[in-house]
Scaffold this motif. Structure first.
Motif, PDB file in Angstrom:
ATOM      1  N   PHE A  54       0.914  -1.241   0.241  1.00 45.00           N
ATOM      2  CA  PHE A  54       0.014  -0.054  -0.022  1.00 45.00           C
ATOM      3  C   PHE A  54       0.775   1.178   0.166  1.00 45.00           C
ATOM      4  O   PHE A  54       0.591   2.403  -0.680  1.00 45.00           O
ATOM      5  CB  PHE A  54      -0.956  -0.095   1.100  1.00 45.00           C
ATOM      6  CG  PHE A  54      -2.057  -0.860   1.046  1.00 45.00           C
ATOM      7  CD1 PHE A  54      -3.229  -0.201   0.383  1.00 45.00           C
ATOM      8  CD2 PHE A  54      -2.409  -2.112   1.200  1.00 45.00           C
ATOM      9  CE1 PHE A  54      -4.542  -0.885   0.042  1.00 45.00           C
ATOM     10  CE2 PHE A  54      -3.526  -2.790   0.865  1.00 45.00           C
ATOM     11  CZ  PHE A  54      -4.470  -2.263   0.409  1.00 45.00           C
ATOM     12  N   ALA A  55       2.005   1.273   0.713  1.00 46.35           N
ATOM     13  CA  ALA A  55       2.855   2.291   0.679  1.00 46.35           C
ATOM     14  C   ALA A  55       3.243   2.690  -0.896  1.00 46.35           C
ATOM     15  O   ALA A  55       3.510   3.760  -1.236  1.00 46.35           O
ATOM     16  CB  ALA A  55       4.143   1.987   1.441  1.00 46.35           C
ATOM     17  N   ASP A  56       3.678   1.679  -1.615  1.00 44.58           N
ATOM     18  CA  ASP A  56       4.051   1.579  -2.957  1.00 44.58           C
ATOM     19  C   ASP A  56       2.820   2.388  -3.901  1.00 44.58           C
ATOM     20  O   ASP A  56       3.222   3.203  -4.603  1.00 44.58           O
ATOM     21  CB  ASP A  56       4.458   0.439  -3.627  1.00 44.58           C
ATOM     22  CG  ASP A  56       5.909  -0.146  -3.273  1.00 44.58           C
ATOM     23  OD1 ASP A  56       6.807   0.969  -2.609  1.00 44.58           O
ATOM     24  OD2 ASP A  56       6.367  -1.249  -3.315  1.00 44.58           O
ATOM     25  N   GLY A  57       1.962   1.636  -3.597  1.00 43.84           N
ATOM     26  CA  GLY A  57       0.730   2.102  -4.657  1.00 43.84           C
ATOM     27  C   GLY A  57       0.274   3.765  -4.103  1.00 43.84           C
ATOM     28  O   GLY A  57      -0.003   4.176  -5.104  1.00 43.84           O
ATOM     29  N   LEU A  58       0.126   4.092  -2.782  1.00 48.04           N
ATOM     30  CA  LEU A  58      -0.065   5.342  -2.498  1.00 48.04           C
ATOM     31  C   LEU A  58       0.833   6.410  -2.684  1.00 48.04           C
ATOM     32  O   LEU A  58       0.550   7.531  -3.041  1.00 48.04           O
ATOM     33  CB  LEU A  58      -0.852   5.338  -1.117  1.00 48.04           C
ATOM     34  CG  LEU A  58      -2.120   4.279  -0.793  1.00 48.04           C
ATOM     35  CD1 LEU A  58      -2.402   4.253   0.540  1.00 48.04           C
ATOM     36  CD2 LEU A  58      -3.366   4.982  -1.495  1.00 48.04           C
TER      37      LEU A  58
END
Length: 224
Positions: A8-12
């Motif tokens: 989620f850190a990568d996506g956001l």
């Protein structure tokens, strides 16, 4: 790859579709004249990303390597067709605004890219998390750019949200300045490029400040 927090850190943020990968710029400039349009386009793309990642991950052991790309394209095209028909049926006003850009999700590089680089190599749960994270990151970028352009261009926020997304979204509609004459440039594609440039610069500044803070913390820890 079961680090869902990292996914989620990568996506956001770290690997955001717009702010890091610089993908989906065509619909970005065309539909983000308002935050409402950006939200609608982002949610449609998120649904396709999530569904395509789940389907590709589920079928990854049965798809031959030699034909995987045509199969992925066929699967994504089928899902986009379903999304296009659903939006036309239940959110027709939004469908009229987004128009051709809904079918063009098929050629959005981030959808095929995540299917090829992630979903085809990971279990369904991780693939679903990645699709959701990338979709939400894209939606965040579309809404943020649309909000900036709408505020500067017409001094409103989420205008016509109830017409495009349904009566439940009436609470989002806001008029910031009454009798505002508008700033047309912000509502045209050049305004989108300007807003994107400033947001990219802001992201770089935040990342540099965070890096310097980490270096200082590591230095203090080593000294102690």
């Amino acid at each position: 790859m079961n680090d869902y927090r990292g996914i989620f850190a990568d996506g956001l943020w770290n690997n955001n579709v717009v702010f890091a990968q610089m993908l989906a710029l065509c619909p970005l400039m065309a539909v983000t004249s308002t935050a409402t349009n950006g939200l609608g386009m982002g949610l449609a793309t998120t649904a396709v990303l999530l569904a395509s990642n789940i389907v590709v991950s589920s079928l990854r052991h049965w798809i031959a390597q030699e034909v995987r790309i045509p199969v992925y394209v066929l699967l994504i095209a089928s899902l986009v067709t379903l999304a296009d028909m659903a939006i036309n049926a239940w959110l027709h006003e939004l469908y009229k605004v987004l128009g051709l850009f809904i079918p063009l999700i098929v050629v959005n590089c981030c959808v095929l890219g995540r299917a090829e680089s992630f979903a085809s190599k990971q279990p369904v749960s991780a693939a679903a998390a990645d699709g959701l994270a990338m979709g939400l990151g894209l939606t965040l970028a579309l809404v943020l750019i649309g909000a900036c352009r709408e505020i500067l261009g017409s001094a409103t926020l989420f205008s016509h949200a109830s017409l495009l997304l349904g009566p439940a979204f009436t609470f989002l509609e806001t008029t910031l300045i009454k009798d505002y004459h508008g700033f047309l440039l912000m509502l045209l594609p050049p305004g989108g490029f300007l807003v994107l440039g400033f947001l990219l610069a802001g992201k770089r500044v935040i990342e540099r400040v965070a890096e310097k803070r980490e270096v200082k913390e590591e230095f203090h820890c080593s000294v102690q």
